[in-house]
Design a protein around this motif. Sequence first.
Motif, PDB file in Angstrom:
ATOM      1  N   ASP A  38       0.826  -1.208   0.000  1.00 50.57           N
ATOM      2  CA  ASP A  38       0.000   0.000   0.000  1.00 50.57           C
ATOM      3  C   ASP A  38       0.862   1.261   0.000  1.00 50.57           C
ATOM      4  OD1 ASP A  38       0.955  -0.138   2.606  1.00 50.57           O
ATOM      5  OD2 ASP A  38      -0.911   0.609   3.500  1.00 50.57           O
ATOM      6  N   ASN A  39       2.182   1.092   0.143  1.00 50.91           N
ATOM      7  CA  ASN A  39       3.121   2.207   0.047  1.00 50.91           C
ATOM      8  C   ASN A  39       3.531   2.316  -1.429  1.00 50.91           C
ATOM      9  OD1 ASN A  39       4.927   4.272   0.741  1.00 50.91           O
ATOM     10  ND2 ASN A  39       6.602   2.814   1.045  1.00 50.91           N
ATOM     11  N   VAL A  40       2.705   2.989  -2.222  1.00 51.16           N
ATOM     12  CA  VAL A  40       2.860   3.007  -3.673  1.00 51.16           C
ATOM     13  C   VAL A  40       4.079   3.838  -4.077  1.00 51.16           C
ATOM     14  CG1 VAL A  40       1.733   3.554  -5.855  1.00 51.16           C
ATOM     15  CG2 VAL A  40       0.374   2.750  -3.915  1.00 51.16           C
ATOM     16  N   ILE A  41       4.935   3.238  -4.904  1.00 53.80           N
ATOM     17  CA  ILE A  41       6.134   3.932  -5.395  1.00 53.80           C
ATOM     18  C   ILE A  41       5.737   4.874  -6.526  1.00 53.80           C
ATOM     19  CG2 ILE A  41       8.382   3.625  -6.489  1.00 53.80           C
ATOM     20  CD1 ILE A  41       8.353   0.764  -5.218  1.00 53.80           C
ATOM     21  N   LYS A  42       6.101   6.151  -6.370  1.00 52.37           N
ATOM     22  CA  LYS A  42       5.760   7.148  -7.381  1.00 52.37           C
ATOM     23  C   LYS A  42       6.966   7.558  -8.213  1.00 52.37           C
ATOM     24  CE  LYS A  42       1.760   8.972  -4.906  1.00 52.37           C
ATOM     25  NZ  LYS A  42       1.046  10.174  -4.428  1.00 52.37           N
ATOM     26  N   ASN A  43       8.145   7.289  -7.676  1.00 51.28           N
ATOM     27  CA  ASN A  43       9.378   7.618  -8.379  1.00 51.28           C
ATOM     28  C   ASN A  43      10.483   6.749  -7.805  1.00 51.28           C
ATOM     29  OD1 ASN A  43      11.169   8.812 -10.075  1.00 51.28           O
ATOM     30  ND2 ASN A  43      11.071  10.858  -9.160  1.00 51.28           N
ATOM     31  N   SER A  57      19.507   1.745  -4.459  1.00 48.22           N
ATOM     32  CA  SER A  57      18.172   1.997  -5.008  1.00 48.22           C
ATOM     33  C   SER A  57      17.425   2.876  -4.023  1.00 48.22           C
ATOM     34  CB  SER A  57      17.397   0.688  -5.224  1.00 48.22           C
ATOM     35  OG  SER A  57      18.096  -0.186  -6.085  1.00 48.22           O
ATOM     36  N   THR A  58      16.720   3.872  -4.546  1.00 48.69           N
ATOM     37  CA  THR A  58      15.887   4.740  -3.715  1.00 48.69           C
ATOM     38  C   THR A  58      14.481   4.737  -4.298  1.00 48.69           C
ATOM     39  OG1 THR A  58      17.795   6.172  -3.279  1.00 48.69           O
ATOM     40  CG2 THR A  58      15.616   7.029  -2.711  1.00 48.69           C
ATOM     41  N   LEU A  59      13.520   4.347  -3.473  1.00 50.76           N
ATOM     42  CA  LEU A  59      12.134   4.266  -3.905  1.00 50.76           C
ATOM     43  C   LEU A  59      11.333   5.312  -3.141  1.00 50.76           C
ATOM     44  CD1 LEU A  59      11.796   0.363  -3.670  1.00 50.76           C
ATOM     45  CD2 LEU A  59      12.816   1.707  -5.497  1.00 50.76           C
ATOM     46  N   PHE A  60      10.738   6.229  -3.861  1.00 48.82           N
ATOM     47  CA  PHE A  60       9.972   7.301  -3.235  1.00 48.82           C
ATOM     48  C   PHE A  60       8.505   6.871  -3.159  1.00 48.82           C
ATOM     49  CE2 PHE A  60      13.663   9.117  -5.328  1.00 48.82           C
ATOM     50  CZ  PHE A  60      14.246   9.845  -4.304  1.00 48.82           C
ATOM     51  N   GLY A  61       8.060   6.532  -1.951  1.00 46.79           N
ATOM     52  CA  GLY A  61       6.737   5.972  -1.760  1.00 46.79           C
ATOM     53  C   GLY A  61       5.700   6.981  -1.346  1.00 46.79           C
ATOM     54  N   SER A  62       4.435   6.582  -1.436  1.00 40.64           N
ATOM     55  CA  SER A  62       3.323   7.455  -1.056  1.00 40.64           C
ATOM     56  C   SER A  62       3.261   7.654   0.451  1.00 40.64           C
ATOM     57  CB  SER A  62       2.004   6.868  -1.554  1.00 40.64           C
ATOM     58  OG  SER A  62       1.815   5.546  -1.029  1.00 40.64           O
ATOM     59  N   LYS A  63       3.828   6.717   1.226  1.00 40.57           N
ATOM     60  CA  LYS A  63       3.797   6.821   2.686  1.00 40.57           C
ATOM     61  C   LYS A  63       5.184   7.028   3.289  1.00 40.57           C
ATOM     62  CE  LYS A  63      -0.503   4.269   3.319  1.00 40.57           C
ATOM     63  NZ  LYS A  63      -1.211   3.196   4.050  1.00 40.57           N
ATOM     64  N   PHE A  81       6.232  -4.830  -4.307  1.00 37.05           N
ATOM     65  CA  PHE A  81       6.442  -3.424  -4.660  1.00 37.05           C
ATOM     66  C   PHE A  81       5.273  -2.992  -5.546  1.00 37.05           C
ATOM     67  CE2 PHE A  81      10.816  -4.989  -4.112  1.00 37.05           C
ATOM     68  CZ  PHE A  81      11.343  -4.015  -3.263  1.00 37.05           C
ATOM     69  N   SER A  82       4.688  -1.844  -5.231  1.00 37.21           N
ATOM     70  CA  SER A  82       3.612  -1.290  -6.055  1.00 37.21           C
ATOM     71  C   SER A  82       4.102  -0.001  -6.695  1.00 37.21           C
ATOM     72  CB  SER A  82       2.368  -0.990  -5.201  1.00 37.21           C
ATOM     73  OG  SER A  82       1.848  -2.181  -4.662  1.00 37.21           O
ATOM     74  N   TYR A  83       3.872   0.138  -7.992  1.00 39.42           N
ATOM     75  CA  TYR A  83       4.372   1.314  -8.726  1.00 39.42           C
ATOM     76  C   TYR A  83       3.225   2.050  -9.392  1.00 39.42           C
ATOM     77  CZ  TYR A  83       6.929   4.073 -12.186  1.00 39.42           C
ATOM     78  OH  TYR A  83       7.430   5.102 -12.945  1.00 39.42           O
ATOM     79  N   GLN A  84       3.236   3.384  -9.264  1.00 43.09           N
ATOM     80  CA  GLN A  84       2.216   4.216  -9.901  1.00 43.09           C
ATOM     81  C   GLN A  84       2.807   4.807 -11.176  1.00 43.09           C
ATOM     82  OE1 GLN A  84      -0.067   7.052  -7.466  1.00 43.09           O
ATOM     83  NE2 GLN A  84       0.322   8.591  -9.028  1.00 43.09           N
ATOM     84  N   PHE A  85       2.283   4.363 -12.313  1.00 41.51           N
ATOM     85  CA  PHE A  85       2.782   4.870 -13.590  1.00 41.51           C
ATOM     86  C   PHE A  85       2.410   6.349 -13.743  1.00 41.51           C
ATOM     87  CE2 PHE A  85       2.595   0.336 -14.242  1.00 41.51           C
ATOM     88  CZ  PHE A  85       3.700   0.068 -15.035  1.00 41.51           C
ATOM     89  N   GLU A 103       5.909  -4.237 -18.947  1.00 40.70           N
ATOM     90  CA  GLU A 103       7.068  -5.118 -19.007  1.00 40.70           C
ATOM     91  C   GLU A 103       8.320  -4.419 -18.486  1.00 40.70           C
ATOM     92  OE1 GLU A 103       7.275  -6.483 -23.036  1.00 40.70           O
ATOM     93  OE2 GLU A 103       5.914  -8.169 -22.669  1.00 40.70           O
ATOM     94  N   GLU A 104       8.467  -3.138 -18.771  1.00 38.67           N
ATOM     95  CA  GLU A 104       9.594  -2.366 -18.230  1.00 38.67           C
ATOM     96  C   GLU A 104       9.579  -2.415 -16.695  1.00 38.67           C
ATOM     97  OE1 GLU A 104      11.917   0.300 -20.348  1.00 38.67           O
ATOM     98  OE2 GLU A 104      11.739  -1.809 -20.912  1.00 38.67           O
ATOM     99  N   TRP A 105       8.396  -2.208 -16.120  1.00 39.52           N
ATOM    100  CA  TRP A 105       8.278  -2.232 -14.661  1.00 39.52           C
ATOM    101  C   TRP A 105       8.556  -3.626 -14.103  1.00 39.52           C
ATOM    102  CZ3 TRP A 105       8.882  -0.839 -10.082  1.00 39.52           C
ATOM    103  CH2 TRP A 105       8.197  -1.420  -9.009  1.00 39.52           C
TER     104      TRP A 105
END
Length: 333
Positions: A38-43, A57-63, A81-85, A103-105
Amino acid sequence: MNSKKHITICSDVVEKSTDMVIQYLTYYKYDVQRFHNDNVIKNLNIEIYSTKEKDSSTLFGSKKDIYLNANEKMWYRRGDFSYQFPINVKGSDQPILKKYLEEEWQFVKEYLHRHNQFLGYYYAEKRCNKLIDLINARESGLKIPETLVTSNKKKVREFIKKHKLVITKPIHNGHISFKEGSSVYSGKGIVILNEDMINSSSDSFSLSLFQEYIPKQYEIRIFFLGKKLFSMAIFSQLDSKTKYDFRNYNRSNPNRNVPYKLPERIALKIRRFIEISSLDTGSIDLIYCNDNNYVFLEVNPVGQFGWVSANCNYYLEKKIAQYIIYNDKDKQV
């Protein structure tokens, strides 16, 4: 202990066993970062250098943000891992673009899961194949139930004629569950075939798995951590509700569960299976048959361990924390 040691934990939002492991890690002054899907990665930024030590690796999450360096270990407990396109891929009217971006993701996600994988593995769970597991178990010297995968009604009738009592269950490691309108549809897991089911089915149907039903004295759940085995006997035969599968839980009158010591010859075969399957943790189900043989049923690479720990006083949460700590190269505690 060196307080700079870290572990990243990927888990579900509600996961009591994970909470207890984290309590032990915190007690040992081990740094923990935990994330859920539920911590969606936006960048995100992934940096790969000529030497592994500099990778990060640095994942910028919604939370919250997630940081993974080259020395970071990850325990995959559950989740993903959840990613927001940046564009609406799901609603895209360009299917080729949608497929390309997804596929890239998927390639990036596989890197994130694999690069820091230490205990448990997302793809070991998602790609768990019961058919391959049966072959691996057989090659390890374990007995397995005779199994048929078919879409042909005639073959099923022949199989039933041979084995008398036959079960069916999903081929993959999971159960179907979905909602359509106001109705909810859910699979039953293991089902005993009967004549009405056979008669009402078409001559051909979707691929399905069938297995001989083997009468048993009791079931055995084995949680493994590395090569260590923690076994529990489940007296499911004493209850008609759980007779065919202990997972048809009787909440009002639970099965009796007790610690169980496997014969060394069976333990050796189980360890061989774990090695062949390239697993480092999970849960294995065996049955002890009426003819005094042990038969392998299946493995879950991310199996529940809390109830095995509680019923058998194995303190698995503490053992998992210690496994994470002592398997450091420095082994400092």
